[in-house]
Design a protein around this motif. Structure first.
Motif, PDB file in Angstrom:
ATOM      1  N   GLY A 265      -8.122 -15.928   4.856  1.00  0.00           N
ATOM      2  CA  GLY A 265      -7.971 -17.235   5.485  1.00  0.00           C
ATOM      3  C   GLY A 265      -8.206 -17.204   6.984  1.00  0.00           C
ATOM      4  N   TYR A 266      -7.933 -16.078   7.609  1.00  0.00           N
ATOM      5  CA  TYR A 266      -8.153 -15.935   9.054  1.00  0.00           C
ATOM      6  C   TYR A 266      -9.480 -15.240   9.372  1.00  0.00           C
ATOM      7  CZ  TYR A 266      -3.370 -17.468   9.908  1.00  0.00           C
ATOM      8  OH  TYR A 266      -2.218 -18.218   9.978  1.00  0.00           O
ATOM      9  N   GLY A 267     -10.252 -14.939   8.340  1.00  0.00           N
ATOM     10  CA  GLY A 267     -11.529 -14.270   8.562  1.00  0.00           C
ATOM     11  C   GLY A 267     -11.388 -12.788   8.849  1.00  0.00           C
ATOM     12  N   PHE A 268     -10.286 -12.176   8.420  1.00  0.00           N
ATOM     13  CA  PHE A 268     -10.017 -10.762   8.672  1.00  0.00           C
ATOM     14  C   PHE A 268     -10.224  -9.937   7.399  1.00  0.00           C
ATOM     15  CE2 PHE A 268      -6.601 -12.101  11.999  1.00  0.00           C
ATOM     16  CZ  PHE A 268      -7.606 -12.422  12.896  1.00  0.00           C
ATOM     17  N   SER A 269     -10.321  -8.637   7.593  1.00  0.00           N
ATOM     18  CA  SER A 269     -10.348  -7.695   6.478  1.00  0.00           C
ATOM     19  C   SER A 269      -9.370  -6.568   6.800  1.00  0.00           C
ATOM     20  CB  SER A 269     -11.759  -7.146   6.257  1.00  0.00           C
ATOM     21  OG  SER A 269     -12.185  -6.430   7.406  1.00  0.00           O
ATOM     22  N   ALA A 270      -9.256  -5.614   5.891  1.00  0.00           N
ATOM     23  CA  ALA A 270      -8.335  -4.493   6.098  1.00  0.00           C
ATOM     24  C   ALA A 270      -8.848  -3.296   5.317  1.00  0.00           C
ATOM     25  CB  ALA A 270      -6.924  -4.864   5.650  1.00  0.00           C
ATOM     26  N   THR A 271      -8.245  -2.144   5.583  1.00  0.00           N
ATOM     27  CA  THR A 271      -8.525  -0.933   4.808  1.00  0.00           C
ATOM     28  C   THR A 271      -7.285  -0.588   3.995  1.00  0.00           C
ATOM     29  OG1 THR A 271     -10.064  -0.072   6.461  1.00  0.00           O
ATOM     30  CG2 THR A 271      -9.142   1.501   4.901  1.00  0.00           C
ATOM     31  N   LEU A 272      -7.466  -0.415   2.695  1.00  0.00           N
ATOM     32  CA  LEU A 272      -6.362  -0.029   1.815  1.00  0.00           C
ATOM     33  C   LEU A 272      -6.405   1.476   1.587  1.00  0.00           C
ATOM     34  CD1 LEU A 272      -6.796  -3.143   1.205  1.00  0.00           C
ATOM     35  CD2 LEU A 272      -5.777  -2.644  -1.030  1.00  0.00           C
ATOM     36  N   PHE A 273      -5.305   2.157   1.884  1.00  0.00           N
ATOM     37  CA  PHE A 273      -5.177   3.587   1.595  1.00  0.00           C
ATOM     38  C   PHE A 273      -4.315   3.731   0.340  1.00  0.00           C
ATOM     39  CE2 PHE A 273      -6.203   3.891   6.173  1.00  0.00           C
ATOM     40  CZ  PHE A 273      -7.279   4.765   6.077  1.00  0.00           C
ATOM     41  N   ILE A 274      -4.936   4.209  -0.730  1.00  0.00           N
ATOM     42  CA  ILE A 274      -4.260   4.262  -2.027  1.00  0.00           C
ATOM     43  C   ILE A 274      -4.046   5.711  -2.468  1.00  0.00           C
ATOM     44  CG2 ILE A 274      -5.168   2.034  -2.780  1.00  0.00           C
ATOM     45  CD1 ILE A 274      -7.327   3.617  -4.344  1.00  0.00           C
ATOM     46  N   TYR A 275      -2.917   5.966  -3.115  1.00  0.00           N
ATOM     47  CA  TYR A 275      -2.801   7.259  -3.794  1.00  0.00           C
ATOM     48  C   TYR A 275      -3.078   6.996  -5.268  1.00  0.00           C
ATOM     49  CZ  TYR A 275       2.251   6.255  -4.774  1.00  0.00           C
ATOM     50  OH  TYR A 275       3.464   5.728  -5.170  1.00  0.00           O
ATOM     51  N   THR A 276      -4.032   7.749  -5.786  1.00  0.00           N
ATOM     52  CA  THR A 276      -4.683   7.392  -7.045  1.00  0.00           C
ATOM     53  C   THR A 276      -3.761   7.478  -8.260  1.00  0.00           C
ATOM     54  OG1 THR A 276      -5.559   9.649  -7.141  1.00  0.00           O
ATOM     55  CG2 THR A 276      -6.998   7.942  -6.248  1.00  0.00           C
ATOM     56  N   ASP A 277      -2.717   8.313  -8.213  1.00  0.00           N
ATOM     57  CA  ASP A 277      -1.781   8.375  -9.341  1.00  0.00           C
ATOM     58  C   ASP A 277      -1.041   7.054  -9.536  1.00  0.00           C
ATOM     59  OD1 ASP A 277      -2.473  10.953  -9.877  1.00  0.00           O
ATOM     60  OD2 ASP A 277      -0.617  11.882  -9.154  1.00  0.00           O
ATOM     61  N   PHE A 278      -0.976   6.245  -8.489  1.00  0.00           N
ATOM     62  CA  PHE A 278      -0.205   4.997  -8.529  1.00  0.00           C
ATOM     63  C   PHE A 278      -1.045   3.809  -8.990  1.00  0.00           C
ATOM     64  CE2 PHE A 278       1.808   1.419  -5.959  1.00  0.00           C
ATOM     65  CZ  PHE A 278       2.897   1.260  -6.807  1.00  0.00           C
ATOM     66  N   VAL A 279      -2.350   3.841  -8.748  1.00  0.00           N
ATOM     67  CA  VAL A 279      -3.216   2.693  -9.044  1.00  0.00           C
ATOM     68  C   VAL A 279      -3.211   2.402 -10.543  1.00  0.00           C
ATOM     69  CG1 VAL A 279      -5.568   1.780  -8.936  1.00  0.00           C
ATOM     70  CG2 VAL A 279      -4.676   3.176  -7.058  1.00  0.00           C
ATOM     71  N   GLY A 280      -2.968   1.132 -10.884  1.00  0.00           N
ATOM     72  CA  GLY A 280      -2.944   0.721 -12.286  1.00  0.00           C
ATOM     73  C   GLY A 280      -1.735   1.223 -13.041  1.00  0.00           C
ATOM     74  N   GLY A 281      -0.706   1.664 -12.313  1.00  0.00           N
ATOM     75  CA  GLY A 281       0.443   2.288 -12.961  1.00  0.00           C
ATOM     76  C   GLY A 281       1.568   1.357 -13.335  1.00  0.00           C
ATOM     77  N   GLY A 282       1.393   0.066 -13.234  1.00  0.00           N
ATOM     78  CA  GLY A 282       2.463  -0.857 -13.603  1.00  0.00           C
ATOM     79  C   GLY A 282       2.271  -2.197 -12.925  1.00  0.00           C
ATOM     80  N   ARG A 283       3.236  -3.091 -13.123  1.00  0.00           N
ATOM     81  CA  ARG A 283       3.077  -4.465 -12.636  1.00  0.00           C
ATOM     82  C   ARG A 283       3.110  -4.569 -11.115  1.00  0.00           C
ATOM     83  NH1 ARG A 283       7.790  -6.796 -11.119  1.00  0.00           N
ATOM     84  NH2 ARG A 283       9.730  -5.670 -11.584  1.00  0.00           N
ATOM     85  N   ILE A 284       3.686  -3.570 -10.431  1.00  0.00           N
ATOM     86  CA  ILE A 284       3.743  -3.654  -8.966  1.00  0.00           C
ATOM     87  C   ILE A 284       2.570  -2.933  -8.298  1.00  0.00           C
ATOM     88  CG2 ILE A 284       6.256  -3.848  -8.970  1.00  0.00           C
ATOM     89  CD1 ILE A 284       6.338  -0.918  -7.991  1.00  0.00           C
TER      90      ILE A 284
END
Length: 365
Positions: free
Chosen positions: A215-234
């Motif tokens: 909405g503000y025309g911004f972006s970001a970088t997401l730093f993910i630890y891969t064991d967590f991705v897709g690991g539940g509703r949160i």
């Protein structure tokens, strides 16, 4: 018989009265002959009113859009249809470099007939001046919610207020790609540059932060630890990461399991320790590369900790940028694998503003 004949006939009768009557009649006719009631006395002619000559209409000469051009600069008069992205595309070859024109014309309204200067060459790539040097602050968030108890959670209203402050006060959110160019002295960055990062991979980065940033025309970088991705509703999932990436967001590694890379585990020998570090760094990179079709070169150290051995392995694995959580901005001469970040933990706007120092004063005279 006419009047005169009748009068003469009476005169022949010797009536002296008629002599006087005839004389009177002639006098009357004579006077009437000099009075013409059918004609009016002509009015005196009016002198013609002299008209002042109308002023000559001077046609305005059209303003020349391009006033001056050299190898270094263009001086231009803004015309209808001119805007920053259009001018950046035309003169600089990339509409994303519109900030170059804006920074060169501070406090100028970009409107028709305004004269502006467009720099054609890169100058001062490191942001150095006699009074100090430029530094790029990097902000780090973790998760977002309507209401929060943990300091690692940012309320929606607070995050929106912070992003609005950046927008209204002329800050430009840049990508890590632009930051790396600055660190390697290849490209200048906007004077008020800031980087936004979001750690771990919580789904709230997609549900809450993502639409607010867009909405503000911004972006970001997401730093993910891969064991967590897709690991539940949160947790965020790979489809959501792909969508964000397609909108200009970047994705980096936060290792495989979010372990402390700077510490050995209990009973772990040196060889096992090195093997674990390599696995955390290499396998997470390989997974992200495969899932998102990219070459992952950005890393955020879990807990912000690292040592020289970790940095060497990062370099060998192909990482070009590494982030701690040490406070402060990053000048062009900072070590790209040991950059600083400010965790946004406090919620008052004054604490947030204090993190946004983009120029470090230091007399170089």
């Amino acid at each position: 018989m006419g009047i005169i004949s009748r009068m003469l006939h009476r005169y022949k009768g010797g009536d002296i009265f008629f002599v006087f009557l005839i004389a009177a009649w002639f006098l009357l006719q004579s006077s009437c002959a000099t009075l013409d009631t059918s004609k009016k006395t002509p009015e005196p002619a009016l002198e013609p009113v002299s008209k002042k000559p109308e002023p000559a209409i001077v046609e305005e000469k059209p303003i020349t859009p391009l006033v001056f051009r050299s190898e270094d600069y263009v001086v231009k008069v803004l015309q209808d249809g001119d805007n920053l992205p259009v001018l950046a595309k035309r003169f600089l070859g990339d509409e994303k470099r519109a900030w170059v024109i804006e920074d060169a014309n501070e406090d100028i309204a970009f409107e028709k007939d305004q004269v502006i200067v467009i720099p054609l060459k890169q100058e001062n790539k490191g942001g150095l001046s006699l009074d100090g040097y430029q530094a790029v602050p990097v902000l780090v968030y973790h998760r977002f919610a309507e209401t929060c108890e943990s300091s690692l959670c940012t309320p929606i209203s607070v995050f929106d207020q912070q992003m609005r402050y950046l927008k209204e006060n002329g800050y430009r959110v840049i990508s890590l790609g632009m930051l790396l160019d600055f660190l390697e002295y290849r490209q200048a960055v906007p004077k008020r540059s800031v980087v936004i990062t979001i750690d771990d991979g919580y789904k709230s980065a997609y549900d809450i932060a993502y639409p607010i940033l867009k909405g503000y025309g911004f972006s970001a970088t997401l730093f993910i630890y891969t064991d967590f991705v897709g690991g539940g509703r949160i947790a965020i999932n790979w489809d959501q990461l792909r969508e964000m990436k397609s909108e200009g967001f970047e994705v980096g590694s936060h290792t495989l399991s979010h372990c402390d890379l700077a510490k050995k585990k209990e009973g772990e020998d040196d060889q096992a320790y090195v093997a674990r570090i390599k696995k955390e760094l290499l396998v997470s990179k390989q997974i992200i590369d495969k899932k998102l079709g990219q070459d992952t070169t950005y890393l955020a150290f879990p807990y912000g900790t690292y040592n020289q051995r970790v940095l060497r392995i990062c370099d060998q694995a192909g990482y070009k940028v590494g982030f701690s959580v040490k406070r402060g901005g990053n000048p062009f001469f900072a070590d790209p694998l040991a950059l600083k970040r400010d965790q946004v933990l406090k919620r008052d706007i004054h604490s947030f503003i204090a993190m946004l120092e983009t120029f470090h004063e230091l007399s170089l005279r």
